[in-house]
Design an enzyme around this catalytic site. Sequence first.
Site, short mmCIF file in Angstrom:
data_model
loop_
_atom_site.label_atom_id
_atom_site.label_comp_id
_atom_site.label_asym_id
_atom_site.label_seq_id
_atom_site.Cartn_x
_atom_site.Cartn_y
_atom_site.Cartn_z
N ARG A 29 0.87 -1.18 -0.05
CA ARG A 29 0.03 0.15 -0.02
C ARG A 29 0.63 1.33 -0.03
O ARG A 29 1.77 1.28 0.70
CB ARG A 29 -0.79 0.01 1.28
CG ARG A 29 -2.01 -0.97 1.11
CD ARG A 29 -3.06 -0.83 2.23
NE ARG A 29 -3.92 -2.22 2.23
CZ ARG A 29 -5.04 -2.28 1.65
NH1 ARG A 29 -5.42 -1.31 0.90
NH2 ARG A 29 -5.70 -3.28 1.76
N ASP A 30 0.33 2.44 -0.67
CA ASP A 30 0.90 3.62 -0.73
C ASP A 30 0.93 4.18 0.65
O ASP A 30 -0.17 4.04 1.42
CB ASP A 30 0.54 4.48 -1.76
CG ASP A 30 1.37 5.78 -2.04
OD1 ASP A 30 1.94 5.65 -3.24
OD2 ASP A 30 1.41 6.54 -1.23
N ILE A 31 2.14 4.81 1.06
CA ILE A 31 1.97 5.28 2.56
C ILE A 31 1.19 6.64 2.61
O ILE A 31 0.76 7.03 3.67
CB ILE A 31 3.47 5.59 2.68
CG1 ILE A 31 3.87 5.83 4.29
CG2 ILE A 31 4.00 6.97 2.14
CD1 ILE A 31 5.24 5.95 4.83
N GLU A 95 8.58 10.47 -8.26
CA GLU A 95 9.35 11.08 -7.08
C GLU A 95 10.08 10.11 -6.53
O GLU A 95 11.49 10.43 -6.03
CB GLU A 95 8.12 11.37 -5.93
CG GLU A 95 7.62 12.70 -6.10
CD GLU A 95 6.59 13.13 -5.14
OE1 GLU A 95 6.45 12.40 -4.06
OE2 GLU A 95 5.94 14.17 -5.45
N VAL A 96 10.05 8.84 -6.79
CA VAL A 96 10.74 7.84 -6.23
C VAL A 96 11.38 6.89 -7.42
O VAL A 96 10.77 6.59 -8.56
CB VAL A 96 10.10 6.76 -5.62
CG1 VAL A 96 11.05 5.58 -5.18
CG2 VAL A 96 9.35 7.29 -4.27
N HIS A 100 7.48 1.95 -10.51
CA HIS A 100 6.48 1.65 -9.79
C HIS A 100 5.14 1.83 -10.56
O HIS A 100 4.71 2.63 -11.10
CB HIS A 100 6.41 2.08 -8.24
CG HIS A 100 6.63 3.48 -8.18
ND1 HIS A 100 7.82 4.10 -8.46
CD2 HIS A 100 5.64 4.63 -8.07
CE1 HIS A 100 7.38 5.43 -8.36
NE2 HIS A 100 6.42 5.67 -8.05
N MET A 101 4.30 0.86 -10.36
CA MET A 101 3.07 1.01 -10.91
C MET A 101 1.91 1.38 -9.87
O MET A 101 1.90 0.45 -9.06
CB MET A 101 2.45 -0.30 -11.86
CG MET A 101 1.03 -0.08 -12.41
SD MET A 101 0.61 -1.75 -12.93
CE MET A 101 1.44 -1.71 -14.75
N HIS A 102 1.19 2.38 -9.96
CA HIS A 102 0.26 2.74 -8.82
C HIS A 102 -1.18 2.01 -9.54
O HIS A 102 -1.62 2.14 -10.47
CB HIS A 102 0.01 4.22 -8.90
CG HIS A 102 0.73 5.32 -8.54
ND1 HIS A 102 0.94 5.74 -7.41
CD2 HIS A 102 1.97 5.58 -9.12
CE1 HIS A 102 2.05 6.60 -7.10
NE2 HIS A 102 2.84 6.38 -8.24
P1 5GP Z 1 5.51 8.63 -7.85
O1 5GP Z 1 5.29 9.97 -7.59
O2 5GP Z 1 7.15 8.27 -7.82
O3 5GP Z 1 4.99 8.16 -8.74
O4 5GP Z 1 5.30 8.03 -6.62
C1 5GP Z 1 5.77 7.67 -5.21
C2 5GP Z 1 4.81 7.18 -4.18
O5 5GP Z 1 5.37 6.50 -3.33
C3 5GP Z 1 4.04 8.10 -3.56
O6 5GP Z 1 2.49 8.10 -3.79
C4 5GP Z 1 4.29 8.13 -2.34
O7 5GP Z 1 3.26 8.47 -1.34
C5 5GP Z 1 4.74 6.79 -2.21
N1 5GP Z 1 5.89 6.42 -1.16
C6 5GP Z 1 6.96 7.33 -1.08
N2 5GP Z 1 7.76 6.63 -0.01
C7 5GP Z 1 7.14 5.45 0.46
C8 5GP Z 1 7.39 4.55 1.49
O8 5GP Z 1 8.29 4.70 2.11
N3 5GP Z 1 6.53 3.53 1.62
C9 5GP Z 1 5.42 3.59 1.04
N4 5GP Z 1 4.45 2.53 1.05
N5 5GP Z 1 4.84 4.31 -0.09
C10 5GP Z 1 5.91 5.40 -0.35
#
Ligand code: 5GP
Length: 116
Positions: A29-31, A95-96, A100-102
Amino acid sequence: MENCIFCKIAEGDIPTDFLYESEHVLAFRDIQPIAPVHVLIIPKKHIASVNDVEQGDQNVMGELFVAARTVAKKLQITEDGYKLLIRTGVHGGQEVPHIHMHVIGGAQLTENIHPI
Ligand code: 5GP
Ligand code: ZN
């Protein structure tokens, strides 16, 4: 890869409940969920972004989709539907830097992908 938060999750350095695991991918799950269902699916191996997908990654990439449909079924959003999102780079809002696929669902979603 060192200092990569999702590599740390994949390696078990950060205790995480996995909703799905296969040979090459993990789901958790997303944090900071933006919808009732907000799950991230990652390859166990570090791939920074779609720009870094290589020949030979086909199985890994395919498993992301198998994971998505399995998680969707498990969380009972298959019928109502959901959104799959892979952000890439600055304009994509990534951001990360570990691909990753949401999987986002559990409610009607807005479009919200217009240029700033
Ligand atoms: P991006 O913006 O890179 O597509 O999405 C990164 C996602 O990773 C964000 O929705 C953020 O809430 C989630 N996220 C960042 N750090 C962590 C973490 O340590 N654990 C979890 N479960 N999600 C994270
Ligand atoms: Zn990584």
